[in-house]
Design a protein around this motif. Structure first.
Motif, PDB file in Angstrom:
ATOM      1  N   GLY A  98       0.826  -1.194   0.000  1.00 31.73           N
ATOM      2  CA  GLY A  98       0.000   0.000   0.000  1.00 31.73           C
ATOM      3  C   GLY A  98       0.860   1.243   0.000  1.00 31.73           C
ATOM      4  N   LEU A  99       0.237   2.381  -0.144  1.00 37.27           N
ATOM      5  CA  LEU A  99       0.961   3.655  -0.154  1.00 37.27           C
ATOM      6  C   LEU A  99       1.216   4.136   1.267  1.00 37.27           C
ATOM      7  N   GLY A 100       2.413   4.480   1.575  1.00 40.96           N
ATOM      8  CA  GLY A 100       2.761   5.045   2.886  1.00 40.96           C
ATOM      9  C   GLY A 100       2.460   4.089   4.017  1.00 40.96           C
ATOM     10  N   ASP A 101       1.675   4.576   4.990  1.00 40.03           N
ATOM     11  CA  ASP A 101       1.321   3.765   6.156  1.00 40.03           C
ATOM     12  C   ASP A 101       0.034   2.966   5.952  1.00 40.03           C
ATOM     13  N   SER A 102      -0.486   2.897   4.747  1.00 39.46           N
ATOM     14  CA  SER A 102      -1.759   2.230   4.495  1.00 39.46           C
ATOM     15  C   SER A 102      -1.605   0.744   4.189  1.00 39.46           C
ATOM     16  N   ASN A 103      -0.445   0.167   4.439  1.00 35.97           N
ATOM     17  CA  ASN A 103      -0.188  -1.220   4.065  1.00 35.97           C
ATOM     18  C   ASN A 103      -1.164  -2.189   4.738  1.00 35.97           C
ATOM     19  N   TYR A 104      -1.437  -2.019   6.037  1.00 37.20           N
ATOM     20  CA  TYR A 104      -2.343  -2.925   6.735  1.00 37.20           C
ATOM     21  C   TYR A 104      -3.760  -2.816   6.176  1.00 37.20           C
ATOM     22  N   MET A 105      -4.189  -1.600   5.906  1.00 39.05           N
ATOM     23  CA  MET A 105      -5.516  -1.405   5.332  1.00 39.05           C
ATOM     24  C   MET A 105      -5.585  -2.031   3.936  1.00 39.05           C
ATOM     25  N   TRP A 106      -4.530  -1.897   3.168  1.00 36.51           N
ATOM     26  CA  TRP A 106      -4.464  -2.486   1.832  1.00 36.51           C
ATOM     27  C   TRP A 106      -4.625  -4.007   1.912  1.00 36.51           C
ATOM     28  N   VAL A 107      -3.937  -4.639   2.836  1.00 34.00           N
ATOM     29  CA  VAL A 107      -3.997  -6.094   2.985  1.00 34.00           C
ATOM     30  C   VAL A 107      -5.410  -6.526   3.378  1.00 34.00           C
ATOM     31  N   VAL A 108      -6.022  -5.816   4.306  1.00 39.59           N
ATOM     32  CA  VAL A 108      -7.380  -6.163   4.750  1.00 39.59           C
ATOM     33  C   VAL A 108      -8.383  -5.965   3.622  1.00 39.59           C
ATOM     34  N   LEU A 109      -8.325  -4.830   2.930  1.00 35.23           N
ATOM     35  CA  LEU A 109      -9.276  -4.578   1.843  1.00 35.23           C
ATOM     36  C   LEU A 109      -9.109  -5.564   0.692  1.00 35.23           C
ATOM     37  N   LEU A 110      -7.885  -5.861   0.335  1.00 38.33           N
ATOM     38  CA  LEU A 110      -7.650  -6.835  -0.728  1.00 38.33           C
ATOM     39  C   LEU A 110      -8.162  -8.214  -0.315  1.00 38.33           C
ATOM     40  N   SER A 111      -8.000  -8.562   0.941  1.00 35.10           N
ATOM     41  CA  SER A 111      -8.514  -9.840   1.446  1.00 35.10           C
ATOM     42  C   SER A 111     -10.035  -9.885   1.384  1.00 35.10           C
ATOM     43  N   LEU A 112     -10.682  -8.779   1.737  1.00 34.64           N
ATOM     44  CA  LEU A 112     -12.147  -8.714   1.643  1.00 34.64           C
ATOM     45  C   LEU A 112     -12.626  -8.875   0.204  1.00 34.64           C
ATOM     46  N   VAL A 113     -11.957  -8.198  -0.712  1.00 32.59           N
ATOM     47  CA  VAL A 113     -12.352  -8.262  -2.117  1.00 32.59           C
ATOM     48  C   VAL A 113     -12.170  -9.672  -2.674  1.00 32.59           C
ATOM     49  N   ILE A 114     -11.137 -10.353  -2.246  1.00 37.51           N
ATOM     50  CA  ILE A 114     -10.885 -11.707  -2.742  1.00 37.51           C
ATOM     51  C   ILE A 114     -11.808 -12.720  -2.062  1.00 37.51           C
ATOM     52  N   SER A 115     -12.056 -12.562  -0.771  1.00 39.84           N
ATOM     53  CA  SER A 115     -12.852 -13.554  -0.047  1.00 39.84           C
ATOM     54  C   SER A 115     -14.342 -13.480  -0.382  1.00 39.84           C
TER      55      SER A 115
END
Length: 99
Positions: free
Chosen positions: A31-48
């Motif tokens: 993710g961009l900057g400090d948004s890495n954790y949010m990126w991982v969670v959102l991508l997981s939601l979209v895939i699941s």
């Protein structure tokens, strides 16, 4: 219903672990900057979500049948209560006319 929820949560957690591994190994973008954790969670939601939609179809149908049965019982109970109130009201009015 609880079973469906737990199965859905399990699919999400599995996707979260896989996406986390892909991001931290450099295969998937960070993710961009400090948004890495949010990126991982959102991508997981979209895939699941689509995985759950396909894999849990039967369980979702059973859960919805449970919900429909509960709603039907609640409607029947409300109708029975209304009928009791109507009978009591009619009896009170009839008694009032007789007096």
């Amino acid at each position: 219903m609880l079973r469906y929820t737990l199965m859905r949560l399990g699919i999400f957690v599995g996707c979260l672990v896989v996406v986390w591994g892909l991001v931290y190994s450099g295969i998937a973008p960070r993710g961009l900057g400090d948004s890495n954790y949010m990126w991982v969670v959102l991508l997981s939601l979209v895939i699941s979500a689509p995985i759950s939609f396909v894999v849990l179809r039967g369980e979702r149908d059973r859960a919805s049948a449970e919900v429909i049965a509960r709603v039907d019982r609640a409607k029947a109970n409300l109708e029975a209560n209304r009928n009791q109130e109507d009978v009591a009201d009619d009896a009170a009015r009839a008694q009032g006319r007789a007096s």
